[in-house]
Design a protein around this motif. Structure first.
Motif, PDB file in Angstrom:
ATOM      1  N   THR A  42       0.833  -1.209   0.000  1.00 56.35           N
ATOM      2  CA  THR A  42       0.000   0.000   0.000  1.00 56.35           C
ATOM      3  C   THR A  42       0.870   1.262   0.000  1.00 56.35           C
ATOM      4  OG1 THR A  42      -0.011   0.146   2.420  1.00 56.35           O
ATOM      5  CG2 THR A  42      -1.801  -1.112   1.397  1.00 56.35           C
ATOM      6  N   MET A  43       2.167   1.086   0.219  1.00 57.22           N
ATOM      7  CA  MET A  43       3.136   2.163   0.462  1.00 57.22           C
ATOM      8  C   MET A  43       2.875   2.929   1.759  1.00 57.22           C
ATOM      9  SD  MET A  43       4.796   3.647  -3.090  1.00 57.22           S
ATOM     10  CE  MET A  43       6.222   4.331  -2.207  1.00 57.22           C
ATOM     11  N   MET A  44       1.966   2.417   2.608  1.00 54.61           N
ATOM     12  CA  MET A  44       1.831   3.026   3.932  1.00 54.61           C
ATOM     13  C   MET A  44       3.145   2.937   4.691  1.00 54.61           C
ATOM     14  SD  MET A  44       0.340   4.727   6.182  1.00 54.61           S
ATOM     15  CE  MET A  44      -1.454   4.844   6.246  1.00 54.61           C
ATOM     16  N   ASN A  45       3.906   1.881   4.397  1.00 53.80           N
ATOM     17  CA  ASN A  45       5.226   1.753   4.980  1.00 53.80           C
ATOM     18  C   ASN A  45       6.024   3.056   4.829  1.00 53.80           C
ATOM     19  OD1 ASN A  45       6.966  -0.036   6.283  1.00 53.80           O
ATOM     20  ND2 ASN A  45       8.122  -0.409   4.407  1.00 53.80           N
ATOM     21  N   LYS A  46       5.989   3.604   3.617  1.00 55.62           N
ATOM     22  CA  LYS A  46       6.743   4.832   3.342  1.00 55.62           C
ATOM     23  C   LYS A  46       6.120   6.012   4.078  1.00 55.62           C
ATOM     24  CE  LYS A  46       9.387   3.462   1.497  1.00 55.62           C
ATOM     25  NZ  LYS A  46      10.673   2.902   1.997  1.00 55.62           N
ATOM     26  N   GLY A  47       4.782   6.010   4.158  1.00 55.62           N
ATOM     27  CA  GLY A  47       4.116   7.071   4.912  1.00 55.62           C
ATOM     28  C   GLY A  47       4.516   7.048   6.381  1.00 55.62           C
ATOM     29  N   LEU A  48       4.529   5.844   6.971  1.00 54.89           N
ATOM     30  CA  LEU A  48       4.957   5.721   8.373  1.00 54.89           C
ATOM     31  C   LEU A  48       6.413   6.173   8.526  1.00 54.89           C
ATOM     32  CD1 LEU A  48       3.395   2.230   9.308  1.00 54.89           C
ATOM     33  CD2 LEU A  48       2.401   4.511   9.657  1.00 54.89           C
ATOM     34  N   GLU A  49       7.229   5.864   7.521  1.00 51.74           N
ATOM     35  CA  GLU A  49       8.644   6.246   7.599  1.00 51.74           C
ATOM     36  C   GLU A  49       8.831   7.761   7.541  1.00 51.74           C
ATOM     37  OE1 GLU A  49      10.569   3.989   4.544  1.00 51.74           O
ATOM     38  OE2 GLU A  49      10.197   2.099   5.569  1.00 51.74           O
ATOM     39  N   VAL A  50       7.960   8.448   6.812  1.00 47.63           N
ATOM     40  CA  VAL A  50       8.021   9.917   6.796  1.00 47.63           C
ATOM     41  C   VAL A  50       7.800  10.443   8.214  1.00 47.63           C
ATOM     42  CG1 VAL A  50       6.827  12.018   6.031  1.00 47.63           C
ATOM     43  CG2 VAL A  50       7.356  10.203   4.377  1.00 47.63           C
ATOM     44  N   ILE A  51       6.791   9.878   8.893  1.00 50.16           N
ATOM     45  CA  ILE A  51       6.490  10.321  10.258  1.00 50.16           C
ATOM     46  C   ILE A  51       7.654   9.980  11.194  1.00 50.16           C
ATOM     47  CG2 ILE A  51       4.878  10.074  12.192  1.00 50.16           C
ATOM     48  CD1 ILE A  51       2.705   9.382  10.079  1.00 50.16           C
ATOM     49  N   GLU A  52       8.188   8.763  11.023  1.00 53.16           N
ATOM     50  CA  GLU A  52       9.332   8.328  11.831  1.00 53.16           C
ATOM     51  C   GLU A  52      10.532   9.270  11.608  1.00 53.16           C
ATOM     52  OE1 GLU A  52      10.479   4.381  10.728  1.00 53.16           O
ATOM     53  OE2 GLU A  52      11.759   4.081  12.480  1.00 53.16           O
ATOM     54  N   ALA A  53      10.781   9.601  10.346  1.00 48.14           N
ATOM     55  CA  ALA A  53      11.915  10.479  10.016  1.00 48.14           C
ATOM     56  C   ALA A  53      11.734  11.854  10.644  1.00 48.14           C
ATOM     57  CB  ALA A  53      12.065  10.603   8.502  1.00 48.14           C
ATOM     58  N   HIS A  54      10.485  12.313  10.639  1.00 47.11           N
ATOM     59  CA  HIS A  54      10.194  13.606  11.259  1.00 47.11           C
ATOM     60  C   HIS A  54      10.659  13.629  12.714  1.00 47.11           C
ATOM     61  CE1 HIS A  54       7.885  16.994  12.837  1.00 47.11           C
ATOM     62  NE2 HIS A  54       7.363  16.171  13.716  1.00 47.11           N
ATOM     63  N   TRP A  55      10.363  12.590  13.456  1.00 49.10           N
ATOM     64  CA  TRP A  55      10.717  12.560  14.877  1.00 49.10           C
ATOM     65  C   TRP A  55      12.189  12.259  15.105  1.00 49.10           C
ATOM     66  CZ3 TRP A  55       7.735  15.106  17.816  1.00 49.10           C
ATOM     67  CH2 TRP A  55       6.354  15.158  17.569  1.00 49.10           C
ATOM     68  N   LEU A  56      12.761  11.394  14.264  1.00 47.63           N
ATOM     69  CA  LEU A  56      14.175  11.055  14.441  1.00 47.63           C
ATOM     70  C   LEU A  56      15.083  12.229  14.110  1.00 47.63           C
ATOM     71  CD1 LEU A  56      14.499   7.484  12.885  1.00 47.63           C
ATOM     72  CD2 LEU A  56      15.023   8.109  15.258  1.00 47.63           C
ATOM     73  N   PHE A  57      14.747  12.943  13.025  1.00 44.58           N
ATOM     74  CA  PHE A  57      15.687  13.951  12.521  1.00 44.58           C
ATOM     75  C   PHE A  57      15.172  15.375  12.699  1.00 44.58           C
ATOM     76  CE2 PHE A  57      16.289   9.975  10.060  1.00 44.58           C
ATOM     77  CZ  PHE A  57      17.512   9.623  10.620  1.00 44.58           C
ATOM     78  N   GLN A  58      13.995  15.510  13.334  1.00 40.42           N
ATOM     79  CA  GLN A  58      13.485  16.822  13.715  1.00 40.42           C
ATOM     80  C   GLN A  58      13.347  17.767  12.527  1.00 40.42           C
ATOM     81  OE1 GLN A  58      12.543  17.492  16.950  1.00 40.42           O
ATOM     82  NE2 GLN A  58      13.025  15.387  17.514  1.00 40.42           N
ATOM     83  N   LEU A  59      12.760  17.259  11.446  1.00 41.83           N
ATOM     84  CA  LEU A  59      12.512  18.112  10.280  1.00 41.83           C
ATOM     85  C   LEU A  59      11.020  18.126   9.984  1.00 41.83           C
ATOM     86  CD1 LEU A  59      15.471  17.060   7.987  1.00 41.83           C
ATOM     87  CD2 LEU A  59      15.085  19.348   8.907  1.00 41.83           C
ATOM     88  N   PRO A  60      10.520  19.259   9.481  1.00 41.74           N
ATOM     89  CA  PRO A  60       9.088  19.344   9.157  1.00 41.74           C
ATOM     90  C   PRO A  60       8.752  18.523   7.907  1.00 41.74           C
ATOM     91  CG  PRO A  60      10.209  21.341   8.476  1.00 41.74           C
ATOM     92  CD  PRO A  60      11.234  20.503   9.201  1.00 41.74           C
ATOM     93  N   PRO A  61       7.482  18.139   7.739  1.00 41.25           N
ATOM     94  CA  PRO A  61       7.073  17.306   6.599  1.00 41.25           C
ATOM     95  C   PRO A  61       7.505  17.883   5.244  1.00 41.25           C
ATOM     96  CG  PRO A  61       5.160  17.871   7.999  1.00 41.25           C
ATOM     97  CD  PRO A  61       6.367  18.421   8.658  1.00 41.25           C
TER      98      PRO A  61
END
Lengths: 385, 385
Positions: free
Chosen positions: B212-231
């Motif tokens: 579904t590529m939700m995997n990639k969507g979840l990773e965007v959210i994960e990246a936001h928190w790990l690397f402190q960057l806005p969407p």
């Protein structure tokens, strides 16, 4: 913040002009203190006026004389002495060496000896005098910042990493214009054909080096001295799109690559601003527009220069210097139209083989070797004359 | 050198097994102090014997009972309490969380609260509780090391770099098995088709997320928190070969990428040994054999989950948690064969929209939200029943 004083040797060439664009974009970071060129005196005077530069070196004495008449207060140095005087200036914070060919070697040595940091586009410096330069740097502590896109890529990939965790460097090369040309037609390659490079806009000598792939061979030698790795740990991969500029493989199998549009302003700016990535408005890479990146092994039958470069590096001592001078002189004769394309590697192989090998050449040795091999290549029987 | 004590939650899954291979290869670096699984009690006991582990958590009570009969001195904890007790152990140096789904969130919070560093494969932890986890880490100073290949790639590319010089992160995604399938046949996608992933061998839930590529969507959210960057500074590029694991673009236009064979042992080992690249004998990448890397924009009409994830991240608060729980439960129902593939994003959109939004959810809020959305998704009318 005080402005750093920069000198640019070879300012009217492609790298020099891009360096001035980078400096203009950076605003107040640098004061351009000195420019040099061979004979394009009108261009260099224009650059001097645009950047408020008070001293210019024009190595060609005739061009220097003409420039003095229009100098309007700009001090003009001339000849090789002028260039070396400029390189020795200890008030300079960073010397950008964008000279082409063996002529760039001595200014690099002089600047580093004076303790001046060098941003190095002149790859012949390290190819010819890598051992000597390493010794000078150990004495003075001066830094060397690579500008070649490949070495800049490797340097960026090594940021924050430990050298002992590197398994190998992977230099990428476009393969030049003759990557797929039938090999049996190589002897008929014309100067015009060899000057057409698909990806980069460079000077004539470097464009021919790209067509023979000697460029990549010289870069292997340069990488050896910059990153202190043996030839077995430096590989070449052909990558026609020139988007991945080079890579580093680590001992855990992880590979880091640096990529971008083929624009020398990026590595130039990185060398100037290291370790910072400073904001820049240049065109950005959109991988979805590039769409496809391809990779092939390098074909050393097609490009014997690669094999010659590895052999010279393995032999060490004066062998890489002999390789470089022989290549340079053969390329100039090819550009003048009196050698076949396929004679270039033949001449190089002969010169490396026959020259009086020296284990640890100093500057005098290298000067003599340059003069002697230059003479011999010029006397080599041409095939079109 | 003292051996570091590691616990592995979810040790019988694909990441857990690869982690044990990595630890075996590293030799004396780690002592495996604890393993956990849901119900594969024979496998986990075998692992415990192989690695001299004295404590095992089996969350399924029935499986735990059977395991106790064959435990031969291995201490068996059971249930959710056992798992949380394990996560709270302060004698552990590093907890590797390879649990799948929302169940992994609380152990991450518990370990970090206890000051224990976490190597995180469970992306739902950050998707659901990113804000809370940031606050916990500020209090205890515990570290979080990403294991997802994409986030490991970004992390490696950021080594030696300054966060403020990053222009954007570029997550790559394979596009999954339905990248080119005609869109009007999506409602007929079978479970078997969705479980066939071209590049990676993963568990069923993650494989559907990849389809579904939700995997990639979840990773965007994960990246936001790990690397402190806005969407806006996190992009996705489709890269079907899964060789480039992700990239970072800097403000000067330079891009760094991390690449390698699709082998989770590389990012697992990097998380365990950070900041070191330790020698490993795994298969190496030969780009000349891969030959071609391609890149495409992501198609959010085809993969609406991506758009839903960006929207949930922009809305913030409990929205990403709702997205995650709704996705997880919808995927389980799809795997059981009683939902159509195209119902997954419909259900997610509905749940994110309808749930009682909370600006700063704590653990209790998240537990309640999980229970409530789980119930609602389970009651959603199926299309095949």
């Amino acid at each position: 913040m005080t402005r750093r004083k920069i000198s640019i040797l070879g300012s009217t060439g492609s790298i020099g002009e891009n360096a001035l664009r980078v400096i203009r974009n950076l605003g107040d970071d640098f004061q351009v203190a000195l420019l040099s060129c061979r004979n394009r005196w009108e261009s260099v005077l224009q650059q001097a006026r645009n950047f408020g530069v008070d001293t210019v070196v024009i190595t060609d004495p005739g061009a220097a004389r003409r420039a003095r008449q229009e100098a309007q207060g700009v001090r003009i140095l001339s000849g090789r002495e002028g260039l070396l005087e400029a390189a020795a200036r200890t008030d300079i914070d960073l010397m950008l060496n964008a000279l082409v060919g063996a002529a760039g070697m001595e200014p690099t040595c002089v600047a580093l000896s004076a303790g001046v940091d060098v941003a190095l586009s002149n790859k012949e410096s390290l190819v010819m005098a890598g051992d000597l330069i390493s010794r000078i740097r150990q004495q003075t502590g001066a830094h060397l910042y690579p500008i070649d896109s490949e070495h800049s890529a490797i340097w960026q990939c090594l940021a924050g990493e430990k050298p002992e965790e590197v398994r190998r460097l992977i230099l990428t090369g476009s393969g030049g214009p003759f990557r797929t040309r039938p090999l049996d037609t190589f002897s008929r390659i014309s100067v015009e054909e060899a000057l057409r490079h698909p990806n980069w806009d460079m000077g004539a000598k470097i464009t021919i080096d790209s067509a023979t792939m000697m460029n990549k061979g010289l870069e292997v030698i340069e990488a050896h001295w910059l990153f202190q790795l043996p030839p077995e740990q430096i590989d070449i991969v052909v990558h026609p799109q020139s988007i991945i500029h080079s890579m580093v493989e680590f001992v855990d199998g992880s590979i880091k690559a640096q990529l971008g549009v083929p624009d020398m302003k990026i590595p130039i700016q990185y060398a100037l601003m290291y370790p910072r990535h400073a904001p820049a408005p240049w065109e950005r890479l959109d991988l979805t527009r590039v769409a496809t990146l391809t990779f092939e092994p390098v074909d050393t039958e097609r490009f014997p220069s690669i094999r010659l470069a590895y052999q010279a590096l393995a032999r060490g001592g004066s062998a890489p210097a002999a390789l470089n001078v022989a290549n340079e002189q053969a390329v100039y004769r090819f550009l003048q139209g009196d050698l076949m394309f396929t004679q270039i590697p033949d001449i190089i192989a002969n010169m490396v083989e026959q020259h009086p090998w020296i284990p640890h050449p100093d500057l005098d040795d290298l000067r003599q070797l340059e003069a002697e091999i230059t003479r011999q290549v010029q006397e080599w029987p041409g095939q079109k004359s």
